[in-house]
Design an enzyme around this catalytic site. Structure first.
Site: not given
Length: 136
Positions: A34, A36-38
């Site tokens: 993901c 956005t997550c990283t």
């Protein structure tokens, strides 16, 4: 109250959410695939470093299906917070995680104080105010 759970960390050691009782917790659901997550992981790590001595613990729950993908990502990125594996999304379902990243702020008694949906600015004044509420 946040539902308690026990899942394994990257060293296959079982970790329970209840083991952090007495500390405020940032509980972040994410995946290595993901973007956005990283993107927010370095800021979450900084938050952990800045507040761990003040009573905050950051616990991240990876929903990666592949341990290899998660391991590869973590090998390239050094983080100081707890990383737990939820490959079957059992814990994510307990928290009704509908999209990632999704983060919960828990007070020292394990009560969910706030839910953050999507990427956050973890060094913002709003986040700092939220943290002060649970750390005092």
């Amino acid at each position: 109250m946040a539902p308690d759970f026990t899942i394994k960390d990257m060293q296959d050691k079982e970790v329970s959410l209840s083991s952090f009782k007495g500390r405020a917790v940032i509980l972040n659901f994410w995946a290595s695939w993901c973007p956005t997550c990283t993107e927010e992981m370095p800021a979450i790590n900084k938050l952990h470093k800045d507040y761990v001595g003040k009573g905050l613990t950051v616990v991240t729950v990876s929903t990666d299906k592949s341990r290899t993908g998660l391991s590869n990502y973590l090998a390239k990125n050094q983080f100081d917070f707890v990383v737990l594996k939820d490959a079957d999304s059992k814990v994510a379902r307990q928290f009704k995680v509908s999209s990632i990243p999704m983060t919960f702020l828990l007070d020292k008694n394990g009560v969910v104080v706030r839910k953050y949906v999507g990427e956050e600015e973890w060094d913002s004044e709003e986040i700092k105010r939220d943290l002060m509420k649970v750390l005092n």
